[in-house]
Scaffold this motif. Structure first.
Motif, PDB file in Angstrom:
ATOM      1  N   TRP A 143       0.849  -1.196   0.000  1.00  0.00           N
ATOM      2  CA  TRP A 143       0.000   0.000   0.000  1.00  0.00           C
ATOM      3  C   TRP A 143       0.882   1.242   0.000  1.00  0.00           C
ATOM      4  O   TRP A 143       1.759   1.402   0.843  1.00  0.00           O
ATOM      5  N   PHE A 144       0.660   2.106  -0.984  1.00  0.00           N
ATOM      6  CA  PHE A 144       1.338   3.390  -1.071  1.00  0.00           C
ATOM      7  C   PHE A 144       0.251   4.443  -1.256  1.00  0.00           C
ATOM      8  O   PHE A 144      -0.201   4.682  -2.371  1.00  0.00           O
ATOM      9  N   PRO A 145      -0.224   5.066  -0.175  1.00  0.00           N
ATOM     10  CA  PRO A 145      -1.378   5.965  -0.283  1.00  0.00           C
ATOM     11  C   PRO A 145      -1.087   7.179  -1.156  1.00  0.00           C
ATOM     12  O   PRO A 145       0.059   7.619  -1.287  1.00  0.00           O
ATOM     13  N   VAL A 146      -2.143   7.709  -1.735  1.00  0.00           N
ATOM     14  CA  VAL A 146      -2.034   8.922  -2.535  1.00  0.00           C
ATOM     15  C   VAL A 146      -1.607  10.064  -1.629  1.00  0.00           C
ATOM     16  O   VAL A 146      -2.094  10.211  -0.502  1.00  0.00           O
ATOM     17  N   GLY A 147      -0.686  10.877  -2.110  1.00  0.00           N
ATOM     18  CA  GLY A 147      -0.182  11.974  -1.301  1.00  0.00           C
ATOM     19  C   GLY A 147      -1.259  12.981  -0.949  1.00  0.00           C
ATOM     20  O   GLY A 147      -2.152  13.289  -1.751  1.00  0.00           O
ATOM     21  N   GLN A 148      -1.189  13.502   0.251  1.00  0.00           N
ATOM     22  CA  GLN A 148      -2.134  14.505   0.710  1.00  0.00           C
ATOM     23  C   GLN A 148      -1.574  15.905   0.431  1.00  0.00           C
ATOM     24  O   GLN A 148      -0.383  16.078   0.220  1.00  0.00           O
ATOM     25  N   TRP A 149      -2.458  16.893   0.461  1.00  0.00           N
ATOM     26  CA  TRP A 149      -2.001  18.264   0.267  1.00  0.00           C
ATOM     27  C   TRP A 149      -1.219  18.710   1.497  1.00  0.00           C
ATOM     28  O   TRP A 149      -1.695  18.561   2.621  1.00  0.00           O
ATOM     29  N   ASP A 150      -0.034  19.226   1.289  1.00  0.00           N
ATOM     30  CA  ASP A 150       0.695  19.827   2.405  1.00  0.00           C
ATOM     31  C   ASP A 150       0.532  21.342   2.423  1.00  0.00           C
ATOM     32  O   ASP A 150       1.135  22.029   3.241  1.00  0.00           O
ATOM     33  N   TYR A 151      -0.274  21.845   1.479  1.00  0.00           N
ATOM     34  CA  TYR A 151      -0.641  23.256   1.472  1.00  0.00           C
ATOM     35  C   TYR A 151      -2.097  23.347   1.073  1.00  0.00           C
ATOM     36  O   TYR A 151      -2.510  22.789   0.052  1.00  0.00           O
ATOM     37  N   HIS A 152      -2.897  24.043   1.856  1.00  0.00           N
ATOM     38  CA  HIS A 152      -4.316  24.162   1.556  1.00  0.00           C
ATOM     39  C   HIS A 152      -4.826  25.525   2.008  1.00  0.00           C
ATOM     40  O   HIS A 152      -4.453  26.020   3.080  1.00  0.00           O
ATOM     41  N   GLU A 153      -5.683  26.103   1.166  1.00  0.00           N
ATOM     42  CA  GLU A 153      -6.155  27.464   1.412  1.00  0.00           C
ATOM     43  C   GLU A 153      -7.061  27.570   2.633  1.00  0.00           C
ATOM     44  O   GLU A 153      -7.327  28.670   3.112  1.00  0.00           O
ATOM     45  N   SER A 154      -7.571  26.461   3.135  1.00  0.00           N
ATOM     46  CA  SER A 154      -8.436  26.524   4.315  1.00  0.00           C
ATOM     47  C   SER A 154      -7.651  26.627   5.617  1.00  0.00           C
ATOM     48  O   SER A 154      -8.245  26.860   6.674  1.00  0.00           O
ATOM     49  N   GLN A 155      -6.332  26.461   5.553  1.00  0.00           N
ATOM     50  CA  GLN A 155      -5.500  26.504   6.745  1.00  0.00           C
ATOM     51  C   GLN A 155      -4.828  27.873   6.878  1.00  0.00           C
ATOM     52  O   GLN A 155      -4.532  28.523   5.884  1.00  0.00           O
ATOM     53  N   PRO A 156      -4.575  28.331   8.101  1.00  0.00           N
ATOM     54  CA  PRO A 156      -3.879  29.604   8.288  1.00  0.00           C
ATOM     55  C   PRO A 156      -2.447  29.513   7.776  1.00  0.00           C
ATOM     56  O   PRO A 156      -1.688  28.650   8.187  1.00  0.00           O
ATOM     57  N   GLY A 404      -9.994  29.574   3.898  1.00  0.00           N
ATOM     58  CA  GLY A 404     -10.007  30.360   5.119  1.00  0.00           C
ATOM     59  C   GLY A 404     -10.099  31.840   4.789  1.00  0.00           C
ATOM     60  O   GLY A 404      -9.354  32.356   3.950  1.00  0.00           O
ATOM     61  N   VAL A 405     -11.038  32.532   5.407  1.00  0.00           N
ATOM     62  CA  VAL A 405     -11.239  33.942   5.108  1.00  0.00           C
ATOM     63  C   VAL A 405     -10.062  34.747   5.634  1.00  0.00           C
ATOM     64  O   VAL A 405      -9.669  34.611   6.796  1.00  0.00           O
ATOM     65  N   ALA A 406      -9.493  35.578   4.779  1.00  0.00           N
ATOM     66  CA  ALA A 406      -8.318  36.365   5.159  1.00  0.00           C
ATOM     67  C   ALA A 406      -8.636  37.299   6.310  1.00  0.00           C
ATOM     68  O   ALA A 406      -9.703  37.911   6.362  1.00  0.00           O
ATOM     69  N   GLY A 407      -7.709  37.364   7.244  1.00  0.00           N
ATOM     70  CA  GLY A 407      -7.885  38.243   8.386  1.00  0.00           C
ATOM     71  C   GLY A 407      -8.598  37.632   9.556  1.00  0.00           C
ATOM     72  O   GLY A 407      -8.704  38.234  10.620  1.00  0.00           O
TER      73      GLY A 407
END
Length: 562
Positions: A143-156, A404-407
């Motif tokens: 098993w070699f899982p599909v890579g996850q996002w290490d950057y996402h706009e929903s995170q600060p 994630g909403v800016a600010g």
């Protein structure tokens, strides 16, 4: 006291006075002896668990509270329970004409199942805990899982880190972490996973199994793992899809990387006459025309139903001359997988024995990055993708994103805010694009578990949503959250909460101390801490009103039955 009366005279008068008549003793009838209409008024205000308790008082109480027509009357307060929903219309009526169904049903067992479930849901406890050890397929190279996002706009700040919950909870306030991928899938009472079993040689070639959660029986999935690497699996609409890659590279991508061909196998899951399950072959198709390197940077995300399959590819651009239009490489394809086919492209690299077009799975539409840009769903390097959803009736594809909403603060409860966006467009034929902002509430991306989450309720003051599971017909919501307190000596932790929505003719199906008023709605119940640790370690939960499924740190699937 009169002035001419002394103490001795008063005592004599009291002693010779005529005693008052004795008080009349009123003999109340026993509860089962009440008139039928009065007895039903009492039963109306009792929960199913209270009725079970009343059956233990005496023989007369047991006879009254366990009679079939009284049990049917009690179950009218639970119209959203699975067992009640499956009954023929009118079966619960006191003077129903469905005599044959009424006499053939075990009403006492049905009442016990409903009472136990809602009693445990209301108190955050479990009737039974089942554990199923999983095979170490990742360590074995299967098993070699599909890579996850290490950057996402929903995170600060967008950045996430590959750290497990156990190592990171004490430092949650500094940076968000990704939950590790999991190799299992659940859908409507069935669970597909890799059990810790092997044959006499110490190897289990058919490594996947289908588990009936209710009975605990396992059924083999005819997928031979030899010379294959599982990338992902998903069970939905009684259709199982296993996405895999060949262990041996097929050709060189460049001087540094090699490409492995990727395929998808589709299986039908059918119910047999003896109430068992059978997994049968349907078809196989090649996911990508070239293949993908087995790494965590070339990613694909897919969805399917019984007739269609959609897959989105996101690959870094390896060109030396990259521009805005070339970074990264994105594509989206939709397949028709309704027709079974014997053909396996993995055994025919040259395509010599390929059947006629549309004799098996075939692509109905392919969207390039320019078309995705036109629809407004191209991700580029600023990834906001959360999930894909197919609708075969309307021939449409829905893409959900979260930003994630800016600010707005992340750990400041007063400022935490996200914008969930939905884009729906036809994948076959021409039609308008539907775009909606602020469409529901989604948790911030935390890994593959976020792809399967339902919409969460509005952000609460001290809880950060991770994943929600909703049984809409039963009105039951299972929510995995984590506390977000700030302080030097504060330990944040994962919490599982349960909520039961009101029934059709009651303010709440939960009576007693857990009864919720119509003004405030049903209240949350927190799952017992020991049980929470059993199901929350990987940040992924599943289930419905009957049970909650998760994974613990010992590589075990845990099923909490309510």
């Amino acid at each position: 006291m009169p002035p001419d009366t002394g103490p001795g005279q008063l005592d004599l008068e009291l002693a010779t006075a005529t005693p008052p008549p004795s008080s009349t003793v009123i003999s109340l009838p026993d509860l089962p002896d009440l008139p039928e209409d009065v007895f039903l008024l009492v039963v109306t205000n009792l929960s199913a668990w209270d009725v079970l308790s009343c059956q233990r008082v005496s023989k007369s109480w047991r006879a009254a509270f366990s009679s079939d027509h009284h049990v049917r009357f009690v179950l009218q307060s639970y119209p959203r329970a699975r067992e009640v929903r499956s009954l023929p219309s009118g079966t619960l009526h006191l003077h129903s004409h469905c005599q044959q169904q009424q006499t053939s049903l075990d009403w006492k067992a049905l009442l016990a199942a409903v009472a136990s479930r809602y009693h445990n849901l209301a108190r955050g406890t479990a009737r039974r805990v089942n554990r199923y050890p999983m095979a170490p397929v990742e360590q074995l190279g299967d098993w070699f899982p599909v890579g996850q996002w290490d950057y996402h706009e929903s995170q600060p700040g967008g950045r996430l880190y590959y750290e497990t919950a156990a190592n990171h909870l004490s430092r949650m306030g500094t940076k968000p972490y990704l939950f590790r991928p999991t190799l299992w899938s659940y859908d409507d009472g069935l669970l597909v996973y890799a059990p810790a079993e092997c044959n006499e040689d110490g190897y289990f070639p058919q490594i996947l199994a289908l588990l009936d959660v209710e009975t605990g029986r396992k059924y083999a999935v005819p997928f031979d793992i030899r010379a294959k690497i599982i990338r992902n699996l998903r069970l939905k609409d009684r259709t199982l899809i296993v996405e895999w890659a060949e262990k041996d590279p097929f050709h060189n991508l460049n001087a540094m990387e090699q490409v492995n061909r990727h395929f998808a196998n589709c299986f039908d899951v059918t119910r047999q006459h003896d109430k068992s399950w059978k997994v049968t072959w349907r078809a196989e198709w090649k996911m990508h025309f070239l293949g993908l390197p087995p790494n965590y940077h070339d990613r694909f995300f897919s969805t399917h139903n019984a007739t269609h399959y959609a897959v989105y590819f996101w690959q870094p651009n390896r060109s030396m001359y990259t521009g805005d239009e070339e970074l990264p490489i994105e594509s989206l394809s939709v397949w028709d997988i309704s027709a079974p086919s014997w053909y396996r492209p993995s055994t025919d690299p040259s395509g010599k024995f390929r059947p006629a077009e549309k004799a098996g799975p075939y692509i109905v539409s392919r969207f390039s990055f320019t078309q995705m840009d036109l629809f407004g769903i191209r991700q580029r390097a600023s990834v906001a993708l959360m999930s894909l959803h197919l609708d075969s009736e309307t021939l449409s594809l829905t893409v959900r994103e979260n930003v994630g909403v800016a600010g707005q603060g992340y750990f400041d409860p007063a400022e935490r805010l996200w914008c969930a966006k939905t884009t729906t467009f036809p994948f076959l034929g021409q039609g308008p694009r539907l775009f909606r902002e602020w469409d529901g509430n989604l948790p911030p991306y935390r890994g593959h578990c976020s792809i399967e989450t339902a919409d969460v309720e509005e952000s609460e003051r001290w809880f950060l949503p991770v994943m929600d599971v909703v049984d809409a017909e039963a009105g039951v919501r299972l929510s995995l959250v984590e506390t977000c307190f700030s302080g030097q000596s504060v330990e944040n932790r994962l919490v599982v909460r349960l909520k039961v929505e009101a029934g059709d003719d009651k303010e709440s199906v939960v009576h007693g101390d857990e009864e919720a008023s119509a003004a405030t709605g049903p209240a949350w119940t927190t799952l017992d801490d020991d049980l929470t640790k059993q199901v929350s370690f990987m940040g992924r939960i599943a289930g419905d009103e009957r049970w909650l499924i998760g994974q613990n740190e010992r590589m075990e699937l845990v099923v909490l039955k309510f």
